[in-house]
Motif scaffolding. Structure first.
Motif, PDB file in Angstrom:
ATOM      1  N   HIS A 157      25.356  31.847  25.041  1.00 20.42           N
ATOM      2  CA  HIS A 157      24.813  30.638  25.665  1.00 20.42           C
ATOM      3  C   HIS A 157      25.270  29.423  24.857  1.00 20.42           C
ATOM      4  O   HIS A 157      25.475  29.521  23.641  1.00 20.42           O
ATOM      5  N   PRO A 158      25.375  28.246  25.499  1.00 17.57           N
ATOM      6  CA  PRO A 158      25.713  27.042  24.727  1.00 17.57           C
ATOM      7  C   PRO A 158      24.600  26.707  23.737  1.00 17.57           C
ATOM      8  O   PRO A 158      23.446  27.099  23.953  1.00 17.57           O
ATOM      9  N   PRO A 159      24.924  25.984  22.641  1.00 17.21           N
ATOM     10  CA  PRO A 159      23.895  25.674  21.642  1.00 17.21           C
ATOM     11  C   PRO A 159      22.844  24.720  22.194  1.00 17.21           C
ATOM     12  O   PRO A 159      23.091  24.005  23.155  1.00 17.21           O
ATOM     13  N   PHE A 160      21.654  24.731  21.566  1.00 19.53           N
ATOM     14  CA  PHE A 160      20.603  23.768  21.930  1.00 19.53           C
ATOM     15  C   PHE A 160      20.164  23.085  20.640  1.00 19.53           C
ATOM     16  O   PHE A 160      20.407  23.595  19.535  1.00 19.53           O
ATOM     17  N   HIS A 161      19.488  21.941  20.771  1.00 25.14           N
ATOM     18  CA  HIS A 161      19.085  21.195  19.580  1.00 25.14           C
ATOM     19  C   HIS A 161      17.785  21.768  19.009  1.00 25.14           C
ATOM     20  O   HIS A 161      16.845  22.036  19.765  1.00 25.14           O
ATOM     21  N   PRO A 162      17.698  21.962  17.654  1.00 23.57           N
ATOM     22  CA  PRO A 162      16.495  22.560  17.062  1.00 23.57           C
ATOM     23  C   PRO A 162      15.205  21.824  17.417  1.00 23.57           C
ATOM     24  O   PRO A 162      14.135  22.441  17.448  1.00 23.57           O
ATOM     25  N   VAL A 163      15.315  20.530  17.690  1.00 23.13           N
ATOM     26  CA  VAL A 163      14.090  19.779  17.984  1.00 23.13           C
ATOM     27  C   VAL A 163      13.386  20.371  19.218  1.00 23.13           C
ATOM     28  O   VAL A 163      12.176  20.261  19.365  1.00 23.13           O
ATOM     29  N   GLN A 164      14.160  21.059  20.048  1.00 18.97           N
ATOM     30  CA  GLN A 164      13.554  21.639  21.253  1.00 18.97           C
ATOM     31  C   GLN A 164      12.606  22.796  20.930  1.00 18.97           C
ATOM     32  O   GLN A 164      11.782  23.161  21.756  1.00 18.97           O
ATOM     33  N   ILE A 165      12.730  23.381  19.739  1.00 17.73           N
ATOM     34  CA  ILE A 165      11.721  24.385  19.360  1.00 17.73           C
ATOM     35  C   ILE A 165      10.781  23.866  18.273  1.00 17.73           C
ATOM     36  O   ILE A 165       9.634  24.296  18.185  1.00 17.73           O
ATOM     37  N   ILE A 166      11.257  22.924  17.470  1.00 17.57           N
ATOM     38  CA  ILE A 166      10.446  22.438  16.343  1.00 17.57           C
ATOM     39  C   ILE A 166       9.187  21.715  16.817  1.00 17.57           C
ATOM     40  O   ILE A 166       8.082  21.977  16.323  1.00 17.57           O
ATOM     41  N   MET A 167       9.334  20.833  17.771  1.00 18.28           N
ATOM     42  CA  MET A 167       8.248  19.907  18.067  1.00 18.28           C
ATOM     43  C   MET A 167       6.998  20.585  18.620  1.00 18.28           C
ATOM     44  O   MET A 167       5.896  20.091  18.462  1.00 18.28           O
ATOM     45  N   ARG A 168       7.123  21.668  19.278  1.00 18.60           N
ATOM     46  CA  ARG A 168       5.928  22.348  19.788  1.00 18.60           C
ATOM     47  C   ARG A 168       5.810  23.778  19.261  1.00 18.60           C
ATOM     48  O   ARG A 168       5.188  24.623  19.886  1.00 18.60           O
ATOM     49  N   ARG A 169       6.440  24.016  18.119  1.00 19.34           N
ATOM     50  CA  ARG A 169       6.384  25.326  17.473  1.00 19.34           C
ATOM     51  C   ARG A 169       6.725  26.449  18.473  1.00 19.34           C
ATOM     52  O   ARG A 169       6.092  27.494  18.545  1.00 19.34           O
ATOM     53  N   ARG A 170       7.759  26.166  19.269  1.00 18.57           N
ATOM     54  CA  ARG A 170       8.158  27.153  20.278  1.00 18.57           C
ATOM     55  C   ARG A 170       8.993  28.252  19.632  1.00 18.57           C
ATOM     56  O   ARG A 170       9.581  28.057  18.571  1.00 18.57           O
ATOM     57  N   SER A 171       9.067  29.417  20.303  1.00 11.35           N
ATOM     58  CA  SER A 171       9.877  30.532  19.798  1.00 11.35           C
ATOM     59  C   SER A 171      10.933  30.945  20.809  1.00 11.35           C
ATOM     60  O   SER A 171      10.675  30.941  22.013  1.00 11.35           O
ATOM     61  N   LEU A 172      12.076  31.324  20.256  1.00  9.14           N
ATOM     62  CA  LEU A 172      13.128  31.933  21.077  1.00  9.14           C
ATOM     63  C   LEU A 172      13.248  33.376  20.617  1.00  9.14           C
ATOM     64  O   LEU A 172      13.389  33.634  19.415  1.00  9.14           O
ATOM     65  N   SER A 173      13.135  34.316  21.537  1.00 10.14           N
ATOM     66  CA  SER A 173      13.153  35.723  21.155  1.00 10.14           C
ATOM     67  C   SER A 173      13.995  36.527  22.144  1.00 10.14           C
ATOM     68  O   SER A 173      14.665  35.959  23.011  1.00 10.14           O
ATOM     69  N   GLY A 174      13.973  37.839  21.979  1.00 11.46           N
ATOM     70  CA  GLY A 174      14.686  38.718  22.891  1.00 11.46           C
ATOM     71  C   GLY A 174      13.995  40.068  22.902  1.00 11.46           C
ATOM     72  O   GLY A 174      13.118  40.329  22.065  1.00 11.46           O
ATOM     73  N   SER A 175      14.382  40.915  23.837  1.00 14.87           N
ATOM     74  CA  SER A 175      13.713  42.219  23.947  1.00 14.87           C
ATOM     75  C   SER A 175      14.656  43.193  24.628  1.00 14.87           C
ATOM     76  O   SER A 175      15.410  42.798  25.532  1.00 14.87           O
TER      77      SER A 175
END
Ligand code: NAP
Ligand code: ZN
Ligand code: ZN
Length: 369
Positions: A292-310
């Motif tokens: 996938h194309p990169p995304f900016h870290p602020v997109q997970i930092i600001m709301r303490r979001r997580s990116l995961s997989g399964s």
């Protein structure tokens, strides 16, 4: 349609009564699947032998048949959504008898001793699970061949029980598509009132919509295909968002607890991350050929979001999912095809033109295959 030239695997050096099997194999990344003869191993003391009745067609079969993940050994006989009838069991087998309906999913073995195997998470085995196809088989050293075939021999610990109350053809896709969606929904403890997003309405996505709805979640489906919107609602989505429509996408900001992304192609994750509430998770299950194309870290930092997989689910959880589906009357929406239609089915799957899982009627292997 494909060539019908018959190819044959070298005969294993092994003992008596290795049953002759018929299937469909790809011989290279660029050749269509075609008839293929090989031998299954003899039924060992802990083994269950099944006549295959139905096998679902997963997008992973296509990725692997065409070597899109760079890990394919040819010939490859795909298929890991297998429902069959037991025809023979080894002396130590207690859980199955000839005549029983049974099922096999994506794994047929694992190391059984590492902490992950001991925790019932064989899909994360530290030595590596033995996949139902395209893995070295412990018993013979040959590559495993999957469910696009007429029979299979599997250790009893990796054989699942299924209800005889459900349509066995429509149960087959639960063995991969079903468990791959059930496992993250359970891991992130989805329950009544949670807001769950499902991205992509294909084989995995349609099971995700059904299962999340059955768990009581408020379900938002994201699809690139406006003509699937009505189906999305029928399958259990509370709302359908056309992912190519920027206005519809923008309205989803900061509202979802969990998003499970099934898309089989590279795409922008930032758009989905921005839809998560505080502490929400985007769980990837689709495995595209390209990253996938990169995304900016602020997109997970600001709301303490997580990116995961399964990846799929363990054997215990797969049985739990099958029992849950039997209790709730959940099966896959399928289009039954003869094995001779597999190459055309792959072409349609690539166009997102599957409603919502192709399933091979394995009886067709006897019909001049
Ligand atoms: P599928 O039936 O082909 O569904 C994929 C869906 O993704 C399509 O129906 C389409 O839905 C959507 N999509 C959006 N843009 C797309 C594009 N450019 N190309 C293709 N699809 C696009 O596939 P599947 O069998 O559900 O598998 C999905 C992915 O999960 C595959 O990569 C597969 O290998 C992977 N997988 C992973 C696991 C695991 O354990 N993690 C298990 C099984 C499969 P819309 O028309 O609704 O947009
Ligand atoms: Zn699969
Ligand atoms: Zn292990």
């Amino acid at each position: 349609m494909t060539s019908t030239r018959q190819t044959t695997a070298p005969t294993p050096k092994s003992r008596a009564s290795t049953p002759a099997a018929r299937g469909y194999a790809a011989q290279s990344a660029t050749t269509p699947l075609a008839p293929f003869s090989f031998e299954r191993r003899a039924t060992g003391p802990r083994d269950v032998r099944m006549e295959i009745l139905f096998c679902g067609v997963c997008h992973s079969d296509l990725h692997l048949a065409r070597n899109e993940w760079g890990m394919t050994t040819y010939p490859i006989v795909p298929g890991h959504e297998i429902v069959g009838r037991v025809t023979e069991v080894g002396a130590e087998v207690k859980k199955f008898s000839p005549g029983d309906l049974a099922a096999v999913g994506c794994m047929v073995d694992s190391c059984r001793t590492c902490p992950d195997c001991k925790a019932g998470l064989e899909q994360y085995c530290q030595v590596g699970m033995t996949l139902t196809y395209n893995s070295p088989e412990k018993q013979t050293g040959q590559m495993t061949y999957g469910g696009y075939s007429d029979k299979i021999v599997v250790d009893q610990d990796f054989v699942l029980r299924i209800s005889d109350k459900l349509d066995p053809a429509a149960v087959a896709p639960l063995l991969c598509a079903g468990i791959t969606m059930y496992s993250p929904l359970r891991h992130w403890e989805v329950s009544a009132g949670d807001r769950v997003g499902i991205v992509g309405l294909g084989g995995l996505g349609h099971m995700g919509v059904k299962l999340a709805h059955a768990l009581g979640a408020e379900v938002t489906l994201f699809t690139t295909s406006p003509d699937k919107a009505a189906d999305g609602k029928r399958l259990g989505a509370d709302q359908v968002v056309i992912s190519k429509d920027q206005d519809q996408m923008a309205k989803q900001a900061n509202r979802l607890d969990l998003i499970v992304d099934t898309v089989a192609a590279s795409h922008d994750l930032g758009a989905y991350l921005s839809m998560l509430k505080r502490d929400g998770t985007l769980c990837l299950v689709g495995v595209p050929e390209q990253p996938h194309p990169p995304f900016h870290p602020v997109q997970i930092i600001m709301r303490r979001r997580s990116l995961s997989g399964s990846v799929i689910g363990g054997i215990k959880e797969t049985q739990e999912m099958l029992d849950f589906c039997a209790q709730h009357g959940i099966v896959s929406d399928i289009e039954l095809i003869p094995i001779q239609g597999i190459n055309e089915a792959y072409d349609r799957m690539l166009k997102g033109d599957v409603r919502y899982r192709f399933v091979i009627d394995s009886g067709s292997l006897g019909a001049g295959a």
